[in-house]
Scaffold this motif. Structure first.
Motif, mmCIF file in Angstrom:
data_model
loop_
_atom_site.group_PDB
_atom_site.id
_atom_site.type_symbol
_atom_site.label_atom_id
_atom_site.label_comp_id
_atom_site.label_asym_id
_atom_site.label_seq_id
_atom_site.Cartn_x
_atom_site.Cartn_y
_atom_site.Cartn_z
ATOM 1 N N GLY A 139 0.803 -1.218 0.000
ATOM 2 C CA GLY A 139 0.000 0.000 0.000
ATOM 3 C C GLY A 139 0.830 1.259 0.000
ATOM 4 N N GLY A 140 2.000 1.203 0.623
ATOM 5 C CA GLY A 140 2.877 2.363 0.660
ATOM 6 C C GLY A 140 3.891 2.386 -0.458
ATOM 7 N N GLY A 141 3.768 1.473 -1.411
ATOM 8 C CA GLY A 141 4.727 1.372 -2.500
ATOM 9 C C GLY A 141 5.758 0.296 -2.213
ATOM 10 N N GLY A 142 6.437 -0.157 -3.251
ATOM 11 C CA GLY A 142 7.421 -1.211 -3.096
ATOM 12 C C GLY A 142 6.833 -2.576 -3.369
ATOM 13 N N THR A 143 7.684 -3.509 -3.766
ATOM 14 C CA THR A 143 7.216 -4.837 -4.117
ATOM 15 C C THR A 143 6.853 -5.645 -2.881
ATOM 16 O OG1 THR A 143 9.501 -5.634 -4.149
ATOM 17 C CG2 THR A 143 8.565 -4.907 -6.249
ATOM 18 N N ALA A 144 5.946 -6.583 -3.090
ATOM 19 C CA ALA A 144 5.468 -7.451 -2.004
ATOM 20 C C ALA A 144 6.412 -8.649 -1.892
ATOM 21 C CB ALA A 144 4.040 -7.893 -2.276
ATOM 22 N N ASP A 145 7.486 -8.460 -1.133
ATOM 23 C CA ASP A 145 8.529 -9.478 -1.019
ATOM 24 C C ASP A 145 8.314 -10.357 0.207
ATOM 25 O OD1 ASP A 145 9.602 -8.280 -3.223
ATOM 26 O OD2 ASP A 145 11.255 -7.305 -2.151
ATOM 27 N N LEU A 146 8.829 -11.587 0.112
ATOM 28 C CA LEU A 146 8.722 -12.558 1.194
ATOM 29 C C LEU A 146 10.093 -13.135 1.515
ATOM 30 C CD1 LEU A 146 5.475 -14.302 -0.074
ATOM 31 C CD2 LEU A 146 5.663 -12.853 1.959
ATOM 32 N N PHE A 147 10.200 -13.803 2.667
ATOM 33 C CA PHE A 147 11.470 -14.385 3.090
ATOM 34 C C PHE A 147 11.471 -15.886 2.857
ATOM 35 C CE2 PHE A 147 8.766 -14.623 6.911
ATOM 36 C CZ PHE A 147 8.935 -15.946 7.296
ATOM 37 N N SER A 148 12.648 -16.459 2.799
ATOM 38 C CA SER A 148 12.810 -17.909 2.743
ATOM 39 C C SER A 148 13.387 -18.395 4.071
ATOM 40 C CB SER A 148 13.752 -18.319 1.611
ATOM 41 O OG SER A 148 14.118 -19.688 1.739
ATOM 42 N N SER A 149 12.722 -19.386 4.677
ATOM 43 C CA SER A 149 13.231 -19.975 5.912
ATOM 44 C C SER A 149 14.548 -20.713 5.690
ATOM 45 C CB SER A 149 12.200 -20.963 6.492
ATOM 46 O OG SER A 149 10.993 -20.328 6.797
ATOM 47 N N TYR A 150 14.850 -21.058 4.451
ATOM 48 C CA TYR A 150 16.076 -21.788 4.138
ATOM 49 C C TYR A 150 17.312 -20.906 4.250
ATOM 50 C CZ TYR A 150 19.319 -24.686 1.382
ATOM 51 O OH TYR A 150 20.392 -25.434 0.946
#
Length: 413
Positions: free
Chosen positions: A102-113
């Protein structure tokens, strides 16, 4: 498909009104065991089960536990999560197919690995006085086996680096051959990790959790004699056995199968599951009176350590009441005199019960996703708020701050 611990709600008890005056145990609970790495401590359930395309993990580009269809990136139409993580502390993240934040920027996620992810999580535990992590280990004999195996040394290294403890918790959900295979897995693979100074010990013995015994569910259908055999075998290996059991284990009703009393008495520690059972303060008080207090009394009488669950609440169901719901559980459990507390869970973004850093407001959530942030009830909460709240709950458990029904943790710092 992602395995999930079912949110089975006990209808009779859930419908019961909360008592106006709540009892306390008339005598202080007498622990079966002295303080160690789980008795007198805060333990968090640690899934460690997220993978992303491009992370180099044995999941071969699959979005493990982020998506329903692991072969495709998570998006509003292909998602397995109901809360959005705050990923600002991670040095490596992966773009999803969700819309921009909502505030801009890509919707990134983390890897537990990624080792950096695990290090970040254990640093958060260190910063918030969280003592021990129970690494969940589902059946490692199928396609997920390589990544589950790979997670263990990574967790060990992070625990050693940040001065935390960890132990293996076998989640036997849907593990058809768990009776012989948990034993073989312990001897052939997992037992070696007890050599680490970070491996949790209680009463001088390495801790092993076995979660899923005696549940009245089709994917946990082992008879009592099978469960007892597994518990007794691990104890014969010199292990302190923590059992993850149904909410109504003591009475053998609703989510619990009857006839498992010998299993419960064989356990060193008993930890009833609570996710899906309560969602507000009245429910927490009702369980305090009708479930937790008599549970503790039974454990006192039978020399079993009692480690009930405390949960922050399902964020998407808007259960959390900006931490008041979780604090009420801490207060109730501490005034009973429990031997330890198990937080359900550290990183459970799939069921919305995570305490790990979470989006603070709509600017940090994918636009139009419908996911609530921590300020869902109008109270601003910092992304680390539930970590800090857990730290204060642990201090109350350990007698480092007074027993109080009033939440001491500010929602924002």
């Amino acid at each position: 498909m992602a395995l999930s611990r079912r949110a089975f709600v006990g209808t009779a008890l859930a419908a019961a009104p909360a008592a106006a005056a709540l009892p306390s145990l008339t005598t202080a609970a007498v622990a079966a065991s002295p303080p160690g790495d789980v008795v007198g401590k805060i333990t968090v359930g640690y899934q460690g089960w997220f993978a992303c395309a491009g992370d180099g993990s044995p999941m071969n580009g699959n979005w493990w536990h982020w998506s329903q269809n692991w072969g495709q990136p998570p998006s509003p139409s292909n998602t397995a999560i109901i809360s959005w993580p705050d990923v600002r502390d991670y040095t490596r993240t992966y773009p999803s197919a969700y819309p921009n934040l909502g505030g801009g920027g890509t919707a990134d996620l983390f890897s537990s690995y990624d080792q950096q992810t695990i290090d970040t999580h254990f640093r958060w535990m260190q910063e918030n006085a969280i003592d021990t992590a129970a690494l969940q280990r589902f059946n490692p004999n199928g396609g997920e086996g390589p990544i589950r195996d790979a997670m263990v040394p990574r967790v060990r290294d992070a625990a050693e680096r940040y001065g935390r403890k960890f132990y293996i918790m076998y989640d036997v959900t849907a593990w058809v051959n768990m009776q012989p295979e948990t034993k073989a897995d312990w001897v052939e693979k997992m037992r070696q990790y007890t050599a680490s100074p970070a491996y949790a010990r209680q009463n001088g013995k390495p801790v092993v959790g076995i979660w899923g015994l005696g549940f009245n569910e089709a994917n946990k259908a082992w008879p009592a004699d099978v469960c007892l055999d597994v518990v007794d075998w691990f104890k014969a290996q010199g292990v302190y056995v923590m059992g993850g059991v149904p909410t109504h284990w003591r009475r053998g009703i609703e989510d619990a199968r009857p006839g498992y009393d010998a299993v419960w008495r064989a356990l060193d520690m008993l930890s009833p599951w609570m996710v899906g059972r309560i969602g507000d303060i009245a429910g927490a008080d009702n369980f305090y009176q009708n479930v937790n207090t008599p549970d503790q009394a039974w454990c006192n009488e039978n020399g079993v350590d009692y480690q009930p669950c405390v949960l922050p609440g399902n964020l998407q169901d808007r259960d959390r009441a900006h931490g008041d719901f979780m604090w009420r559980q801490f207060y109730n459990m501490c005034r009973i005199g429990v031997q330890g507390i198990y937080i359900s869970m550290f990183d459970e973004y799939n069921e919305g019960n995570q305490i790990a850093k979470t989006a603070e407001n709509a600017s940090q959530v994918p636009a139009g996703s419908g996911l609530w942030a921590l300020d869902e009830d109008g109270t601003p909460c910092s992304s680390d708020y539930y970590l800090r709240l857990t730290g204060d709950g642990g201090r109350m458990l350990k007698g480092q701050i007074p027993l109080t029904p009033n939440r001491p943790t500010p929602t924002w710092i």
